[in-house]
Design a protein around this motif. Sequence first.
Motif, PDB file in Angstrom:
ATOM      1  N   PHE A 161      39.677  38.209  31.824  1.00 40.38           N
ATOM      2  CA  PHE A 161      40.102  36.429  31.238  1.00 40.38           C
ATOM      3  C   PHE A 161      41.336  36.562  31.702  1.00 40.38           C
ATOM      4  N   TRP A 162      41.466  38.152  31.413  1.00 40.20           N
ATOM      5  CA  TRP A 162      43.512  37.951  30.878  1.00 40.20           C
ATOM      6  C   TRP A 162      44.094  37.954  31.949  1.00 40.20           C
ATOM      7  N   ALA A 163      43.298  38.410  33.002  1.00 38.78           N
ATOM      8  CA  ALA A 163      43.865  38.428  34.638  1.00 38.78           C
ATOM      9  C   ALA A 163      44.099  37.335  35.060  1.00 38.78           C
ATOM     10  N   SER A 249      33.574  42.401  25.487  1.00 39.29           N
ATOM     11  CA  SER A 249      35.118  43.403  24.508  1.00 39.29           C
ATOM     12  C   SER A 249      36.175  43.105  25.521  1.00 39.29           C
ATOM     13  N   PHE A 250      35.862  43.765  27.313  1.00 39.93           N
ATOM     14  CA  PHE A 250      36.790  44.059  28.332  1.00 39.93           C
ATOM     15  C   PHE A 250      36.730  42.457  29.264  1.00 39.93           C
ATOM     16  N   LEU A 251      36.742  41.807  28.298  1.00 39.42           N
ATOM     17  CA  LEU A 251      36.759  40.036  29.201  1.00 39.42           C
ATOM     18  C   LEU A 251      37.824  39.725  28.397  1.00 39.42           C
ATOM     19  N   PHE A 252      37.882  39.485  27.224  1.00 39.66           N
ATOM     20  CA  PHE A 252      38.571  39.663  26.314  1.00 39.66           C
ATOM     21  C   PHE A 252      39.477  40.226  25.139  1.00 39.66           C
ATOM     22  N   GLY A 253      39.519  41.423  25.626  1.00 36.40           N
ATOM     23  CA  GLY A 253      40.026  42.193  24.608  1.00 36.40           C
ATOM     24  C   GLY A 253      41.566  42.379  24.738  1.00 36.40           C
ATOM     25  N   PHE A 282      22.847  43.791  38.540  1.00 33.63           N
ATOM     26  CA  PHE A 282      23.606  44.943  37.977  1.00 33.63           C
ATOM     27  C   PHE A 282      24.692  45.136  39.837  1.00 33.63           C
ATOM     28  N   LEU A 283      23.733  45.168  40.663  1.00 33.99           N
ATOM     29  CA  LEU A 283      24.625  45.102  41.814  1.00 33.99           C
ATOM     30  C   LEU A 283      26.117  44.605  42.352  1.00 33.99           C
ATOM     31  N   ILE A 284      26.427  42.884  41.445  1.00 31.60           N
ATOM     32  CA  ILE A 284      27.308  42.382  41.507  1.00 31.60           C
ATOM     33  C   ILE A 284      27.786  43.342  40.475  1.00 31.60           C
ATOM     34  N   LEU A 285      28.564  43.468  39.284  1.00 32.64           N
ATOM     35  CA  LEU A 285      28.373  43.771  38.291  1.00 32.64           C
ATOM     36  C   LEU A 285      29.074  45.357  39.176  1.00 32.64           C
ATOM     37  N   THR A 286      28.281  46.068  39.555  1.00 33.44           N
ATOM     38  CA  THR A 286      29.396  47.493  39.710  1.00 33.44           C
ATOM     39  C   THR A 286      29.733  47.676  40.772  1.00 33.44           C
ATOM     40  N   THR A 287      29.019  47.139  41.507  1.00 30.67           N
ATOM     41  CA  THR A 287      30.161  46.796  43.381  1.00 30.67           C
ATOM     42  C   THR A 287      31.393  46.116  43.562  1.00 30.67           C
ATOM     43  N   THR A 288      31.657  45.730  41.616  1.00 32.98           N
ATOM     44  CA  THR A 288      32.898  44.163  41.547  1.00 32.98           C
ATOM     45  C   THR A 288      33.797  45.803  40.801  1.00 32.98           C
ATOM     46  N   GLY A 289      32.847  46.326  39.659  1.00 35.35           N
ATOM     47  CA  GLY A 289      33.479  46.910  38.582  1.00 35.35           C
ATOM     48  C   GLY A 289      33.994  48.260  39.466  1.00 35.35           C
ATOM     49  N   HIS A 290      33.268  49.204  40.255  1.00 34.30           N
ATOM     50  CA  HIS A 290      33.528  50.282  41.070  1.00 34.30           C
ATOM     51  C   HIS A 290      35.435  50.076  41.890  1.00 34.30           C
ATOM     52  N   ILE A 379      33.421  39.281  37.634  1.00 36.34           N
ATOM     53  CA  ILE A 379      32.984  40.126  36.308  1.00 36.34           C
ATOM     54  C   ILE A 379      32.672  39.445  35.606  1.00 36.34           C
ATOM     55  N   THR A 380      33.760  38.565  35.432  1.00 36.02           N
ATOM     56  CA  THR A 380      33.194  37.474  34.429  1.00 36.02           C
ATOM     57  C   THR A 380      31.856  36.304  35.233  1.00 36.02           C
ATOM     58  N   TYR A 381      31.522  36.361  36.140  1.00 37.27           N
ATOM     59  CA  TYR A 381      30.260  35.460  36.846  1.00 37.27           C
ATOM     60  C   TYR A 381      28.968  37.028  36.491  1.00 37.27           C
ATOM     61  N   ALA A 382      29.403  38.089  36.390  1.00 39.78           N
ATOM     62  CA  ALA A 382      28.215  38.725  35.955  1.00 39.78           C
ATOM     63  C   ALA A 382      28.021  38.431  34.513  1.00 39.78           C
TER      64      ALA A 382
END
Length: 402
Positions: A161-163, A249-253, A282-290, A379-382
């Motif tokens: 989120f901070w990005a 925690s990842f989004l707002f830490g 999962f597919l959205i999160l893992t593809t974007t995260g990787h 990631i925010t969407y997932a």
Amino acid sequence: MAAAGLATGGGNWFSALALGVTLFKCLLIPTYHSTDFEVHRNWLAITHSLPVSQWYYEKRYMEGAFLFAVLLHFKHIYLYVAPAYGIYLLRSYCFTANKPDGSIRWNSFSFVRLISLGLIVFLVSALSLGPFLALNQLPQVLSRLFPFKRGLCHAYWAPNFWALYNALDKVLSVIGLELKLLDPNKIPKASMTSGLVQQFQHTVLPSVTPMATLICTLMAILPSVFCLWFKPQGPRGFLRCLILCALSSFLFGWHVHEKAILLAVLPMSLLSVGKAGDASIFLILTTTGHYSLFPLLFTAPELPIKILLMLLFTIYSISSLKTLFRKEKPLFNWMETFYLLGLGPLEVFCEFVFPFTSWKLKYPFIPLLLTSVYCAVGITYAWFRLYVSVLTDPPIRKTKKQ
């Protein structure tokens, strides 16, 4: 000649020994008793006497608490998922019975079990931090574990989120300068896109403090924790809460490292085979995260390796899950498909176009900014979709304690 004879003699000696050992083992065959026989016999008894839902079901609360406490002291980043473990153990172990509708019987609270859990955590903590406390070095340890002076974001922004917040502030500051609404002399010198680990002030939007990120993180975690407590959904519900705690925690830490996205991606893979909706998330999160980790592998020899590995994994994951849920609706809608396909042009621009433009010298961190912002959207969407699923799924009704 002597050496050759010695070698030949040694070879004959080994062959004779091997043959003797083999014959001796053959003589012992009648006395052989396989431990596998007992394992299979016990497994047959379990599958015969229990329903399939309980074949792999085992409650090991004390061991789970001990192992997580040890893990937490090995790497403090697992504080991200500590609320999920704490609430799950409190509800499932310290309360010994549920009502027919699945809610807790408050009079079933076991103070002894609570003390047992607390004692385990205390002993692990004492063993880990006791020496530093005895040497009066605990403040120094805590200051290194929680580096609040390093700034809101890492040198390469984690796609959170901070990005998005930083990018919006940057866009507003550029517009303000173009329209002469801002004084260039009053703009903070410490730039958030300098690539340095440091504290900086936002230009237009309010600057963010560590306390603000803590409040945002807690507010993002609380709904999932409440669902775990008041609307139990079995082991799947615990896993979803754990993932949401990691993602929130990842989004707002504060000063989140980009690699922390793996704390959510890995357990999300366990959910992906259960429901089509979870597979899509999962597919959205893992593809974007990787893909968001690509800038960490920045040398030329690593370029084809990271692209090839991600393509292989992504294609295999999508094809496998599509086959698994072939009777369901498509895993992606048009908007999600368009977003995931957009990672291709983004990679082409960042790796093959931008290095040959004049912007490379003046704005060297544009590829990092674009990657962070684009991946932060996915990631925010997932995270949002997973939260909707948790809040809308009905609780599991059981007369026994879960």
